[in-house]
Design a protein around this motif. Sequence first.
Motif, PDB file in Angstrom:
ATOM      1  N   VAL A 151       0.839  -1.197   0.000  1.00 51.75           N
ATOM      2  CA  VAL A 151       0.000   0.000   0.000  1.00 51.75           C
ATOM      3  C   VAL A 151       0.873   1.245   0.000  1.00 51.75           C
ATOM      4  O   VAL A 151       0.605   2.215  -0.734  1.00 51.75           O
ATOM      5  N   ASN A 152       1.916   1.242   0.782  1.00 52.54           N
ATOM      6  CA  ASN A 152       2.822   2.383   0.838  1.00 52.54           C
ATOM      7  C   ASN A 152       3.465   2.655  -0.517  1.00 52.54           C
ATOM      8  O   ASN A 152       3.772   3.808  -0.852  1.00 52.54           O
ATOM      9  N   ALA A 170      -2.221  -0.354  -4.408  1.00 50.64           N
ATOM     10  CA  ALA A 170      -3.591  -0.717  -4.077  1.00 50.64           C
ATOM     11  C   ALA A 170      -4.579   0.344  -4.538  1.00 50.64           C
ATOM     12  O   ALA A 170      -4.253   1.539  -4.630  1.00 50.64           O
ATOM     13  N   LEU A 171      -5.809  -0.101  -4.822  1.00 52.30           N
ATOM     14  CA  LEU A 171      -6.909   0.806  -5.112  1.00 52.30           C
ATOM     15  C   LEU A 171      -7.550   1.281  -3.811  1.00 52.30           C
ATOM     16  O   LEU A 171      -7.603   0.549  -2.828  1.00 52.30           O
ATOM     17  N   GLU A 223      -7.253   1.606   1.842  1.00 51.55           N
ATOM     18  CA  GLU A 223      -6.674   0.702   0.855  1.00 51.55           C
ATOM     19  C   GLU A 223      -6.291  -0.651   1.451  1.00 51.55           C
ATOM     20  O   GLU A 223      -5.946  -1.578   0.721  1.00 51.55           O
ATOM     21  N   LEU A 224      -6.371  -0.761   2.766  1.00 49.49           N
ATOM     22  CA  LEU A 224      -5.978  -1.994   3.442  1.00 49.49           C
ATOM     23  C   LEU A 224      -6.908  -2.215   4.629  1.00 49.49           C
ATOM     24  O   LEU A 224      -7.138  -1.294   5.424  1.00 49.49           O
ATOM     25  N   VAL A 250      -6.466  -7.358   3.705  1.00 51.80           N
ATOM     26  CA  VAL A 250      -7.008  -7.450   2.353  1.00 51.80           C
ATOM     27  C   VAL A 250      -6.713  -6.159   1.609  1.00 51.80           C
ATOM     28  O   VAL A 250      -6.858  -5.061   2.161  1.00 51.80           O
ATOM     29  N   MET A 251      -6.296  -6.288   0.361  1.00 50.16           N
ATOM     30  CA  MET A 251      -6.200  -5.127  -0.510  1.00 50.16           C
ATOM     31  C   MET A 251      -6.701  -5.500  -1.902  1.00 50.16           C
ATOM     32  O   MET A 251      -6.739  -6.671  -2.279  1.00 50.16           O
ATOM     33  N   ILE A 252      -7.093  -4.480  -2.647  1.00 50.46           N
ATOM     34  CA  ILE A 252      -7.496  -4.638  -4.039  1.00 50.46           C
ATOM     35  C   ILE A 252      -6.397  -4.024  -4.894  1.00 50.46           C
ATOM     36  O   ILE A 252      -6.191  -2.804  -4.866  1.00 50.46           O
TER      37      ILE A 252
END
Length: 371
Positions: free
Chosen positions: A116-117, A121-122, A141-142, A278-280
């Motif tokens: 994420v950093n 991620a969306l 995002e997370l 979870v991330m997308i």
Amino acid sequence: MRSFVPLYLSRVFRLSIFCLALLAPSGLVRAGEPEIVETFGAADAPGRLVIRSTIDLRIFGQVVDAYLETRPDLQIVYQQWGSNDLYQDSVEGCHGGDDPADMVMSSGVHQMVRLVNDACALSYRSPATANLPSALRWRDELWGVTREPVVMVYNRRLVPPSEIPHTRFDLLDLLRPSLSRYAGKVATYDIEQSGVGYLFAFADSREATTFGALLESFGRTDAVATCCSAELISGVADGTYLIAYNVIGSYAMELAYGDDRLGVVLPEDYTLVLSRAVMIPKQAHHPVEAQAFLEYLLSSAGQTELQRARLIMPLIGEVGAEGETISETALRSISLSPTLLVALDRQKRSHFISRWRETFEVARPPESDPQ
């Protein structure tokens, strides 16, 4: 209808296997392959969702089945990965890989924070995600979707009640005698192979005054570091080890309820609590379906299914194998926050792993006996 492709079977049951080298000094290593792939839903379903996850398929499959009862229009491809492999695959996907996941779920939450950093991620926000505690969401995002204690597992037939270690201090006492019968019989994750094992050990190093003493005792008594949950739990069950330290509690308790050889302890001095993240991915082909599944996991129906799968555990007042309970003050949640980036700092990690190597003789995964 499911189609099933076994890519790895543990000796006793399929669990997430965390067996990949960490970042090489010269750069990123390429990701490996998923251990298991299973397709849920009708082959001609118009919708599709690809999930890459570290959660054992045997445990998480029931959650997917429950969701698809409400979504006959959807096919889900579920891939079970080791945490380090999944991280590398996600890095590749972030940098233009041609086969990205639609959703990534991992126990290696420090790795997820790093993704994420690094803008992999969306962003997504809804009332359900906004209602999560701040420790279980970051940057929209997370999101943390499970609640699993980190436990000690022991062999109930070989460890007498008076020697069950209810705290890390108790474990140190068992290892203190020069001729301790626990020498060579205590095991934990090999942090070079296991992303979640590294996370737990690093969290211990920042949480516990006992960490240095544990490392010294582990080294002095020839404790074993091995790759994965399956090896740790099955090794305790068959008496190869008497005690396994820092094991994912959902897996341990799932097996302990059906195997009277296994006892589980939630350490009373403190119990780490993992919320798998979870991330997308920003490259996801089906982000709307990923968002819908995230909403399900956070809904009351999804939470009920996660509880049935023991991926959400009540913890407070939770009764362990010997009737013990854990108090709220002993819980130490691993928060989804930038502080986890420290665990991936190259210099700190190199120093930490060097210290670990000085302590452990690493056990190799078995070359045969695929059951």
